[in-house]
Design a protein around this motif. Structure first.
Motif, mmCIF file in Angstrom:
data_model
loop_
_atom_site.group_PDB
_atom_site.id
_atom_site.type_symbol
_atom_site.label_atom_id
_atom_site.label_comp_id
_atom_site.label_asym_id
_atom_site.label_seq_id
_atom_site.Cartn_x
_atom_site.Cartn_y
_atom_site.Cartn_z
ATOM 1 N N ASN A 29 0.828 -1.219 0.000
ATOM 2 C CA ASN A 29 0.000 0.000 0.000
ATOM 3 C C ASN A 29 0.855 1.258 0.000
ATOM 4 N N ALA A 37 -1.142 6.042 -6.591
ATOM 5 C CA ALA A 37 -2.352 5.206 -6.569
ATOM 6 C C ALA A 37 -2.964 5.300 -5.168
ATOM 7 N N MET A 40 -5.954 2.782 -3.853
ATOM 8 C CA MET A 40 -5.712 1.341 -3.848
ATOM 9 C C MET A 40 -5.519 0.869 -2.410
ATOM 10 N N ASN A 58 -9.771 -5.919 -0.536
ATOM 11 C CA ASN A 58 -8.835 -5.239 -1.429
ATOM 12 C C ASN A 58 -9.644 -4.419 -2.434
ATOM 13 N N THR A 60 -9.347 -1.246 -5.704
ATOM 14 C CA THR A 60 -8.560 -0.404 -6.597
ATOM 15 C C THR A 60 -9.520 0.376 -7.472
ATOM 16 N N ASP A 64 -6.170 4.427 -10.466
ATOM 17 C CA ASP A 64 -4.967 3.991 -9.753
ATOM 18 C C ASP A 64 -4.141 3.015 -10.580
ATOM 19 N N LEU A 65 -4.792 2.057 -11.222
ATOM 20 C CA LEU A 65 -4.046 1.124 -12.061
ATOM 21 C C LEU A 65 -3.386 1.861 -13.222
#
Length: 168
Positions: A29, A37, A40, A58, A60, A64-65
């Motif tokens: 993280n 990101a 995320m 989790n 995202t 962010d990706l």
């Protein structure tokens, strides 16, 4: 290296879980957040039902990706040789039924797929011949039939490629 290769090229959840355990979710993280990101959250391994029941989920975003892929492409995620190595692994992804399926054959794609029940993702750097690369991230959920999600992602990829490569 073997775990990383399996995690990326074959989307192995077992390898992903081992990498997360080795690196520690807090460090994963912190690194993702430092690279931009910010939304995320890696709190546990994949398919950890007990952690999921405790609310450790989790998450995202496509943004962010995309930020992480841009950092790899620009060489700012790490030193340039490391970023080039990351890209080389992403280029070896063996699943081609999502973003690559919407592209002309032979178009280089550095990408990472992910799937779990009724959820399918693909995040890619696409390299159209003679053009600057672009980032495309498609996240799907609540599509029970994987083939439908794959067709949707491929159709989006086809449209984005047509737009990105149109003559001005």
């Amino acid at each position: 290296r073997e775990l990383n290769e399996a995690m990326i090229t074959r989307s192995s959840n077992l390898a992903t879980n081992a990498v997360i355990q080795l690196l520690d979710p807090r460090k994963v993280n912190a690194t993702a957040h430092a690279l931009g990101a910010r939304d995320m959250q890696v709190l546990r391994g994949v398919e950890d039902g007990k952690a999921f029941e405790r609310g450790l989920i989790n998450t995202t975003t496509a943004h962010d990706l995309g930020v992480l892929l841009v950092a790899i492409e620009r060489g700012t995620a790490a030193r340039r040789p490391s970023c080039d190595s990351m890209k080389a692994v992403l280029l070896r992804q063996t699943f081609s039924t999502e973003i690559p399926a919407g592209l002309p054959p032979g178009t280089p794609v550095a990408h990472k797929t992910g799937s779990i029940t009724a959820t399918l993702h693909d995040a890619a750097l696409v390299y159209p011949p003679g053009r600057a690369p672009y980032v495309l991230v498609v996240l799907t959920r609540k599509i029970p039939r994987q083939e439908e999600a794959q067709a949707l992602i491929a159709a989006i990829s086809r449209e984005v490629y047509a737009y990105a490569t149109r003559r001005k």
